[in-house]
Design a protein around this motif. Structure first.
Motif, mmCIF file in Angstrom:
data_model
loop_
_atom_site.group_PDB
_atom_site.id
_atom_site.type_symbol
_atom_site.label_atom_id
_atom_site.label_comp_id
_atom_site.label_asym_id
_atom_site.label_seq_id
_atom_site.Cartn_x
_atom_site.Cartn_y
_atom_site.Cartn_z
ATOM 1 N N GLY A 150 0.792 -1.221 0.000
ATOM 2 C CA GLY A 150 0.000 0.000 0.000
ATOM 3 C C GLY A 150 0.822 1.267 0.000
ATOM 4 N N LEU A 151 2.042 1.178 -0.517
ATOM 5 C CA LEU A 151 2.953 2.320 -0.507
ATOM 6 C C LEU A 151 3.421 2.662 -1.913
ATOM 7 C CD1 LEU A 151 5.154 1.216 2.528
ATOM 8 C CD2 LEU A 151 3.401 3.008 2.547
ATOM 9 N N THR A 152 3.898 3.878 -2.086
ATOM 10 C CA THR A 152 4.484 4.321 -3.347
ATOM 11 C C THR A 152 5.891 4.827 -3.073
ATOM 12 O OG1 THR A 152 2.321 4.978 -4.214
ATOM 13 C CG2 THR A 152 4.266 5.895 -5.303
ATOM 14 N N MET A 153 6.856 4.246 -3.740
ATOM 15 C CA MET A 153 8.251 4.657 -3.536
ATOM 16 C C MET A 153 8.491 6.022 -4.173
ATOM 17 S SD MET A 153 11.421 4.046 -2.479
ATOM 18 C CE MET A 153 11.806 2.302 -2.288
ATOM 19 N N PRO A 154 8.910 7.010 -3.387
ATOM 20 C CA PRO A 154 9.287 8.304 -3.984
ATOM 21 C C PRO A 154 10.639 8.195 -4.691
ATOM 22 C CG PRO A 154 9.597 8.353 -1.598
ATOM 23 C CD PRO A 154 9.010 7.014 -1.923
ATOM 24 N N ASP A 155 10.910 9.122 -5.597
ATOM 25 C CA ASP A 155 12.208 9.121 -6.280
ATOM 26 C C ASP A 155 13.354 9.361 -5.307
ATOM 27 O OD1 ASP A 155 11.153 8.608 -8.764
ATOM 28 O OD2 ASP A 155 11.100 10.718 -9.385
ATOM 29 N N ALA A 156 13.057 10.102 -4.227
ATOM 30 C CA ALA A 156 14.093 10.452 -3.242
ATOM 31 C C ALA A 156 13.574 10.111 -1.841
ATOM 32 C CB ALA A 156 14.448 11.930 -3.354
ATOM 33 N N LYS A 292 22.428 15.355 2.742
ATOM 34 C CA LYS A 292 23.292 14.327 2.158
ATOM 35 C C LYS A 292 22.515 13.020 2.039
ATOM 36 C CE LYS A 292 27.178 16.634 1.792
ATOM 37 N NZ LYS A 292 27.847 16.873 0.483
ATOM 38 N N ARG A 293 22.675 12.361 0.902
ATOM 39 C CA ARG A 293 22.041 11.064 0.703
ATOM 40 C C ARG A 293 23.053 9.955 1.012
ATOM 41 N NH1 ARG A 293 17.346 12.741 -1.081
ATOM 42 N NH2 ARG A 293 16.536 10.661 -0.691
ATOM 43 N N GLY A 294 22.554 8.749 1.256
ATOM 44 C CA GLY A 294 23.427 7.642 1.625
ATOM 45 C C GLY A 294 23.989 6.896 0.435
ATOM 46 N N ASN A 295 24.497 7.622 -0.553
ATOM 47 C CA ASN A 295 25.049 6.968 -1.754
ATOM 48 C C ASN A 295 26.539 7.243 -1.883
ATOM 49 O OD1 ASN A 295 24.032 9.740 -2.389
ATOM 50 N ND2 ASN A 295 24.983 9.352 -4.362
ATOM 51 N N TRP A 296 27.215 6.293 -2.513
ATOM 52 C CA TRP A 296 28.669 6.404 -2.621
ATOM 53 C C TRP A 296 29.108 6.727 -4.043
ATOM 54 C CZ3 TRP A 296 27.246 1.082 -0.978
ATOM 55 C CH2 TRP A 296 27.206 0.156 -2.028
ATOM 56 N N LEU A 297 30.407 6.742 -4.260
ATOM 57 C CA LEU A 297 30.981 6.954 -5.589
ATOM 58 C C LEU A 297 32.165 6.012 -5.737
ATOM 59 C CD1 LEU A 297 30.859 8.717 -8.195
ATOM 60 C CD2 LEU A 297 32.655 10.117 -7.163
ATOM 61 N N TRP A 298 32.134 5.207 -6.789
ATOM 62 C CA TRP A 298 33.163 4.183 -6.965
ATOM 63 C C TRP A 298 33.361 3.888 -8.443
ATOM 64 C CZ3 TRP A 298 36.663 2.177 -3.837
ATOM 65 C CH2 TRP A 298 37.325 0.990 -4.197
#
Length: 436
Positions: A150-156, A292-298
């Motif tokens: 019953g949920l909708t995932m937001p883009d962020a 800040k979002r919890g994403n990395w860079l690799w």
């Protein structure tokens, strides 16, 4: 002896001489799906370069890091091409352990490499490792299970939403875990995920004077949230799961959500590999509203150790494996959706790729939003999003990763894990001279 026999003998001798004179280069690489695919396509390289033979050493991520680090630090000379990451490239280049990649050919187009990726693999404006694929991290989720909840995932999304969705999607009687996250100890395994996650909670490894920060509330909040989420909605034995283990679980339909490398998107959306290929959606890594979002860079990249005696052959291979022509080769053999992502601007401007890869836009947005020079909410003295770009981090990150993995497994409390992480970090940073 007939003329025909003489000619056949001569041809055989020439062929044998060609085989004998072929130079063999040894390539150390990680057992990720894109690297395995590359090995299957190397006939294209050897056909074009019959004087070069390839020998592969394919290893699990933690083992690869240990082997190549030992080899290059001791000048062992086992490998002519090494698969390394954004962490090692600038550190090893500064120590003179890598050759600059300045002979990749006129058609290689170094300027086409995404600026964030290229910058992380360069020193003093010179490229020292060529990106095979680049990545950030994002949420991959089951659209059908999200709808059922019953949920909708937001883009962020926020971490609060991720927690709510994970718990609602969990159905352990049906073998479905609401979320799968890295738990396997390692500076590039669970600590890659947890360091990126901690940035979004306002945590940092060190303050401006290199004092460790595991005794601060931001880290407590991060680790409490992670352990509770995994206990409520994660798979059994999660402390043993790294990238590949969680990938397998997601492909088999056993995860409602998986927050991990953007490069996995092409695999989970491929019906040849994934039982849920037609049900996958994508979103940015979560945040807590702090900016800040919890994403990395690799970037998994190919580098040439300074001690190799086969630099010219090695550089030819690196140019082949990381050039535009390789992307076209994969597209022709496997389809555009399976092309190694995250390295070249031209790929994201390609309408065929955009059409074939529903995750392309989210991948590029994730890569572009990661800032290695300002990884956390508070100022830091280091560069790196999911790692700290100092030589000591490899050992220290793994030690802390073992403590946090033990907390996830229930072998110690979150408070004890953080206290020990603080203690060992202060000791190591004092010994290394960072703390005066």
């Amino acid at each position: 002896m007939t003329l025909r026999t003489i000619l056949l003998g001569a041809c055989s001798a020439i062929a044998m001489f060609g085989m004998a004179s072929a130079e063999t280069i040894t390539i150390a690489t990680v057992n990720n799906s894109d690297m395995v695919r590359m090995q299957k396509l190397t006939d294209d390289f050897t056909t074009k370069n019959p004087d070069i033979q390839l020998e592969w050493v394919t290893l699990e991520e933690n083992v690869l890091r240990e082997r190549v680090t030992t080899d290059i630090a001791t000048k062992g000379g086992q490998y002519d091409v090494m698969t390394i990451g954004t962490y090692e490239a600038p550190i090893w280049a500064k120590q003179g352990w890598l050759l600059p990649l300045d002979k990749l050919g006129a058609d290689y187009d170094v300027d086409d490499i995404l600026p964030a990726i290229r910058g992380g693999l360069s020193m003093d404006g010179k490229l020292f490792a060529a990106p095979f694929y680049g990545e950030s991290s994002m949420v991959m989720y089951r659209k059908d299970l999200m709808e059922k909840a019953g949920l909708t995932m937001p883009d962020a999304p926020t971490w609060e939403f991720i927690g709510e969705a994970a718990r609602k999607m969990t159905d352990r009687s049906a073998g479905i875990n609401g979320v799968c996250l890295r738990g396997k100890a390692g500076w590039g395994e669970n600590m890659a995920f947890l360091t990126a996650m901690s940035n979004s909670f306002g945590a940092r490894w060190f303050d401006e004077k290199w004092m460790p920060q595991f005794d601060q509330p931001e880290w407590k909040n991060t680790l409490d949230t992670y352990v509770k989420l995994m206990n409520d909605a994660g798979p059994q034995g999660a402390s043993s799961n790294g990238f590949n283990e969680n990938l397998a679980l997601f492909q088999q339909g056993k995860c409602g959500m998986w927050i991990d490398a953007t490069v996995a998107a092409s695999v989970v959306s491929n019906p040849k590999d994934s039982t849920v290929a037609d049900k996958v959606g994508y979103a940015l890594a979560p945040d807590t509203g702090l900016g800040k979002r919890g994403n990395w860079l690799w970037a998994w990249s190919l580098a040439i150790p300074a001690g190799t005696q086969k630099a010219a052959s090695a550089e030819k291979f690196v140019a082949w494996a990381t050039g535009k022509g390789y992307l076209d080769l994969v597209a022709a053999k496997e389809g555009w959706a399976n092309v190694p992502p995250g390295t070249r601007t031209s790929l994201y401007n390609n309408p065929e790729y955009q059409k074939a890869a529903p995750f392309a836009k989210m991948t590029l947005a994730s890569i572009n939003s990661a800032d290695p020079t300002k990884p956390s909410v508070k100022p830091v003295p280091y560069v790196g999003v999911q790692f700290v770009a100092i030589p000591e981090f490899q050992g220290l990150g793994t030690t802390v990763g073992q403590l946090f993995s033990a907390a996830l497994a229930g072998q110690m409390s979150v408070d004890d894990a953080l206290a020990q992480a603080q203690q060992v970090s202060v000791r190591e940073m004092t010994r290394a001279g960072y703390i005066k």
